[in-house]
Design a protein around this motif. Structure first.
Motif, PDB file in Angstrom:
ATOM      1  N   GLY A  95       1.403  -0.932   0.290  1.00 21.84           N
ATOM      2  CA  GLY A  95      -0.186  -0.108   0.393  1.00 21.84           C
ATOM      3  C   GLY A  95       0.524   1.257   0.097  1.00 21.84           C
ATOM      4  N   PRO A  96       0.342   2.140  -0.507  1.00 19.17           N
ATOM      5  CA  PRO A  96       1.297   3.773  -0.734  1.00 19.17           C
ATOM      6  C   PRO A  96       1.268   4.729   1.065  1.00 19.17           C
ATOM      7  N   GLN A  97       0.076   3.960   1.896  1.00 26.47           N
ATOM      8  CA  GLN A  97       0.577   4.801   3.396  1.00 26.47           C
ATOM      9  C   GLN A  97       1.657   4.836   3.634  1.00 26.47           C
ATOM     10  N   ALA A  98       2.039   5.668   4.319  1.00 25.28           N
ATOM     11  CA  ALA A  98       3.070   5.756   5.384  1.00 25.28           C
ATOM     12  C   ALA A  98       2.141   5.685   6.907  1.00 25.28           C
ATOM     13  N   TYR A  99       3.378   5.477   7.907  1.00 23.72           N
ATOM     14  CA  TYR A  99       3.385   5.368   9.058  1.00 23.72           C
ATOM     15  C   TYR A  99       3.867   6.180  10.212  1.00 23.72           C
ATOM     16  N   LEU A 100       2.713   6.311  11.657  1.00 24.03           N
ATOM     17  CA  LEU A 100       3.595   7.633  12.397  1.00 24.03           C
ATOM     18  C   LEU A 100       3.498   6.604  13.210  1.00 24.03           C
ATOM     19  N   VAL A 101       4.530   6.561  13.875  1.00 27.35           N
ATOM     20  CA  VAL A 101       4.117   5.570  15.376  1.00 27.35           C
ATOM     21  C   VAL A 101       5.346   6.219  16.271  1.00 27.35           C
ATOM     22  N   GLN A 102       4.315   5.694  17.778  1.00 27.48           N
ATOM     23  CA  GLN A 102       5.116   7.069  18.949  1.00 27.48           C
ATOM     24  C   GLN A 102       5.868   5.455  19.720  1.00 27.48           C
ATOM     25  N   ASN A 103       7.423   6.111  20.104  1.00 24.46           N
ATOM     26  CA  ASN A 103       8.248   5.654  20.453  1.00 24.46           C
ATOM     27  C   ASN A 103       7.941   5.081  22.243  1.00 24.46           C
ATOM     28  N   ASN A 104       8.737   5.003  23.287  1.00 22.63           N
ATOM     29  CA  ASN A 104       8.822   4.631  23.983  1.00 22.63           C
ATOM     30  C   ASN A 104       8.717   6.319  25.045  1.00 22.63           C
ATOM     31  N   ASP A 105       9.595   6.999  24.548  1.00 20.24           N
ATOM     32  CA  ASP A 105       9.946   8.455  25.346  1.00 20.24           C
ATOM     33  C   ASP A 105       9.260   9.534  24.825  1.00 20.24           C
ATOM     34  N   LYS A 106       8.254   8.823  23.987  1.00 18.64           N
ATOM     35  CA  LYS A 106       6.931  10.054  23.380  1.00 18.64           C
ATOM     36  C   LYS A 106       7.256  10.611  22.356  1.00 18.64           C
ATOM     37  N   ARG A 107       8.361  10.452  21.891  1.00 19.83           N
ATOM     38  CA  ARG A 107       8.718  10.956  20.543  1.00 19.83           C
ATOM     39  C   ARG A 107       8.031  10.019  19.031  1.00 19.83           C
ATOM     40  N   VAL A 108       8.328  10.883  18.554  1.00 17.47           N
ATOM     41  CA  VAL A 108       6.920  10.046  17.407  1.00 17.47           C
ATOM     42  C   VAL A 108       8.579   9.324  15.781  1.00 17.47           C
ATOM     43  N   ILE A 109       8.612   8.535  14.983  1.00 15.50           N
ATOM     44  CA  ILE A 109       9.007   8.040  14.122  1.00 15.50           C
ATOM     45  C   ILE A 109       8.025   8.188  12.741  1.00 15.50           C
ATOM     46  N   PHE A 110       8.287   8.472  11.788  1.00 17.64           N
ATOM     47  CA  PHE A 110       7.940   8.231  10.989  1.00 17.64           C
ATOM     48  C   PHE A 110       8.428   6.956   9.711  1.00 17.64           C
ATOM     49  N   ILE A 111       7.194   6.112   9.654  1.00 16.50           N
ATOM     50  CA  ILE A 111       8.008   5.035   8.478  1.00 16.50           C
ATOM     51  C   ILE A 111       7.102   5.350   7.231  1.00 16.50           C
ATOM     52  N   ASN A 112       7.808   6.134   6.226  1.00 18.83           N
ATOM     53  CA  ASN A 112       7.316   6.602   4.484  1.00 18.83           C
ATOM     54  C   ASN A 112       7.787   5.711   3.663  1.00 18.83           C
ATOM     55  N   PRO A 113       7.061   5.368   3.456  1.00 21.60           N
ATOM     56  CA  PRO A 113       7.427   4.870   1.120  1.00 21.60           C
ATOM     57  C   PRO A 113       8.768   5.555   0.374  1.00 21.60           C
ATOM     58  N   TYR A 114       9.629   5.154  -0.243  1.00 20.50           N
ATOM     59  CA  TYR A 114      10.052   5.862  -0.322  1.00 20.50           C
ATOM     60  C   TYR A 114      11.028   5.319  -1.711  1.00 20.50           C
ATOM     61  N   GLU A 115      10.739   6.253  -2.790  1.00 21.24           N
ATOM     62  CA  GLU A 115      12.156   5.800  -3.871  1.00 21.24           C
ATOM     63  C   GLU A 115      11.009   4.800  -4.291  1.00 21.24           C
ATOM     64  N   GLY A 116       9.305   4.541  -4.317  1.00 20.39           N
ATOM     65  CA  GLY A 116       9.102   3.060  -4.691  1.00 20.39           C
ATOM     66  C   GLY A 116       9.581   1.755  -3.847  1.00 20.39           C
ATOM     67  N   ASP A 117      10.375   1.427  -3.854  1.00 20.15           N
ATOM     68  CA  ASP A 117      10.475  -0.131  -3.416  1.00 20.15           C
ATOM     69  C   ASP A 117      11.634   0.606  -1.835  1.00 20.15           C
ATOM     70  N   LYS A 118      11.358   1.571  -1.618  1.00 23.36           N
ATOM     71  CA  LYS A 118      11.798   1.801  -0.106  1.00 23.36           C
ATOM     72  C   LYS A 118      10.983   2.652   0.976  1.00 23.36           C
ATOM     73  N   ALA A 119      12.007   2.337   2.094  1.00 17.13           N
ATOM     74  CA  ALA A 119      11.189   3.335   3.080  1.00 17.13           C
ATOM     75  C   ALA A 119      11.974   3.851   3.851  1.00 17.13           C
ATOM     76  N   LEU A 120      12.282   5.031   3.863  1.00 18.33           N
ATOM     77  CA  LEU A 120      12.445   5.995   4.799  1.00 18.33           C
ATOM     78  C   LEU A 120      11.852   6.391   6.198  1.00 18.33           C
ATOM     79  N   ILE A 121      13.258   5.814   7.354  1.00 16.45           N
ATOM     80  CA  ILE A 121      12.270   5.503   8.894  1.00 16.45           C
ATOM     81  C   ILE A 121      13.270   6.988   9.321  1.00 16.45           C
ATOM     82  N   GLY A 122      12.480   7.550   9.964  1.00 17.99           N
ATOM     83  CA  GLY A 122      13.671   9.063  10.906  1.00 17.99           C
ATOM     84  C   GLY A 122      12.573   9.635  11.838  1.00 17.99           C
ATOM     85  N   THR A 123      12.787  10.646  12.538  1.00 15.10           N
ATOM     86  CA  THR A 123      14.315  10.907  13.057  1.00 15.10           C
ATOM     87  C   THR A 123      14.243  11.277  14.516  1.00 15.10           C
TER      88      THR A 123
END
Length: 517
Positions: free
Chosen positions: A248-276
């Motif tokens: 699917g084309p959707q990205a994800y946003l997850v909450q970490n234990n320290d209350k920060r959020v991490i983006f998990i995004n589709p990137y360049e078609g077949d890859k994922a960019l995770i940060g930050t």
């Protein structure tokens, strides 16, 4: 522009703020030179999370004005550059251990309504056990939310601002450092040194705009010999790139234990960019790299929510950027404001405007405000204009990129669909300047792998200040992620042979520069 010319504004810094300011001022009929010590967008502006967004998490720090302004800008930029900026849906799995569901829903409600959202769909609640977006998520997470933001090709946004500035008369000088600047009454005398030629050039300017990002105070102190009343807070953000591990084309946003959020995004078609990450940084910005602890932190955040577990060997690439944030005295790097601030130094003569902070989403507004700050020194300066003007290549009817692609498929029936999308995404309505009169793939010249053909390379050398294989593969096209190491090496060898560097600049680029001037 000759060496002895007196110009209106010297802009120092070729990131998003510097190129945005140069474009804005050149469009107001001011004479502008922009210098950048490295390649355009080589620093922070190509190492971002690549999002045009309001900053959902900033609501937690009561940054309502900042979020509202960013959400308004999100719509402005989407209309101006729908080829390099496009909508993306973000799925936020809810963890009861962190923020309560009512608080998340309230934040998303505010996010939907603060900025007068027009084009993007609003938030919806997801049943992760039933909705397909929940398929890759661990079964213990049963509820989620989905909301809208936008993706951006950050480095191309910088380059297109530089292209727009140049087309309005600005002179763009990458790989050219400002090594000294001294007031001489009502003007500045600045020394610019080219990294590629070793030559030094003296210019006079009525005003300097210092948009050097992490190096802003270095320009103030070492280069200009001045003192600033503002401080910059350096915060390092690291990202990892892996193969995409969900459908699917959707990205994800997850909450970490320290209350920060991490983006998990589709990137360049077949890859994922995770940060930050968000880490206080006090080294040299150009030396920033992703530490093993940061990589483990990002992997742990993903593995907390997803069925498929990331391992260290899954990491394809990492990159780190140092964000130059305005120091508001907050101890927690994540709490430091992403707002911007100006320091106008006009003591003793010609003005110098120093730019602190900011984020990629608000660069256009920042540039407009910067023009307002120096407006009193240029009473004949033109009015605000960028809000209603497309970026180069963004002259797409109704900002409807999908319909534009369909028209391009009809115009170039011989071209593979993925290549049309590649040219469309990077160059928009200007893709015809690359394809020109070609009627088959072989007319695009040598194929280097991935979607990289010789015609595109020559365009980037002639029109977008590309001077090395890295400029092409990383910041201009991202094709480094799609070429094998052998293909990258072969391309680098071809590039160096094809564009021999007389005085350090590819000779074809020299000819293009001469014809422009």
């Amino acid at each position: 522009m000759s060496k002895d010319d007196l110009i209106d504004v010297l802009v120092i810094g070729g990131g998003i703020n510097g190129t945005g300011i140069a474009r804005d001022l050149a469009g107001r009929s001011l004479s502008v030179i922009l210098c950048e010590k490295d390649d355009l967008a080589e620093g922070t502006s190509s190492r971002s999370g690549k999002l045009v967004h309001g900053g959902l998490r900033y609501l937690e720090y009561y940054e309502f004005r900042l979020v509202r302004e960013a959400l308004i800008e999100r719509e402005v930029l989407l209309n101006a550059a729908s080829h390099i900026i496009w909508p993306m849906r973000f799925v936020l799995p809810h963890s009861p251990e962190d923020r309560p569901a009512w608080l998340v829903r309230l934040g998303l409600f505010l996010y939907d309504h603060l900025g007068g959202r027009k084009r993007l769909p609003g938030t919806r609640t997801l049943d992760l056990k039933r909705d397909p977006e929940g398929a890759p998520i661990l079964d213990k997470y049963t509820k989620g939310f989905e909301y809208s933001d936008c993706w951006v090709d950050d480095a191309r946004l910088v380059v297109l601002n530089a292209v727009g500035a140049a087309e309005m008369g600005a002179e763009i000088l990458p790989r050219t450092a400002c090594i000294s600047a001294r007031r001489d009454g009502e003007t500045w005398t600045a020394e610019l040194k080219s990294e590629t030629t070793g030559e030094t050039r003296t210019i006079r300017a009525r005003c300097i705009v210092n948009a050097a990002g992490p190096w802003v105070n270095d320009i103030v102190g070492r280069v200009a010999g001045r003192n600033s009343r503002r401080n910059v807070r350096l915060v390092k953000g690291s990202h990892i790139i892996v193969r995409k591990f969900w459908e699917g084309p959707q990205a994800y946003l997850v909450q970490n234990n320290d209350k920060r959020v991490i983006f998990i995004n589709p990137y360049e078609g077949d890859k994922a960019l995770i940060g930050t990450t968000d880490i206080a940084f006090d080294g040299r910005a150009e030396d920033a790299t992703a530490e093993e602890s940061e990589i483990e932190y990002l992997m742990a955040a993903v593995n907390r929510y997803f069925k498929e577990k990331l391992r260290r060997e899954d990491i394809l690439e990492t990159f780190s950027g140092v964000r130059p944030l305005f120091d508001d005295g907050q101890g927690n790097p994540s709490a430091v404001t992403r707002d911007y601030s100006f320091d106008l130094d006009e003591d003793g003569g010609a003005p110098m405007l120093n730019v602190y902070g900011g984020k990629i989403t608000t660069f256009r507004e920042l540039a407009e405000h910067a023009a307002g700050k120096i407006g009193k020194f240029f009473p004949k300066m033109g009015k605000d204009w960028t809000a209603e003007t497309p970026m180069p290549g963004g002259e797409i009817e109704n900002a409807d990129f999908i319909s534009f692609l369909e028209r391009m498929r009809s115009a170039y029936p011989w071209m593979p669909r993925d290549l049309i999308k590649h040219y469309g995404r990077l160059y928009g309505t200007r893709m015809d300047r690359i394809v020109a009169s070609a009627i088959s793939l072989d007319k695009l010249g040598r194929h280097f792998g991935g979607k990289l053909y010789e015609a595109e390379v020559r365009y980037l050398v002639n029109h977008e200040w590309a001077m090395s294989a890295e400029d092409i593969l990383w910041r201009r096209t991202k094709q480094r992620l799609h070429l094998t190491e052998a293909e990258q090496a072969a391309f680098a060898g071809w590039f160096d042979r094809t564009f021999p560097r007389k005085y350090g600049i590819p000779t074809e680029r020299q000819a293009a520069m001469a014809s422009h001037l």
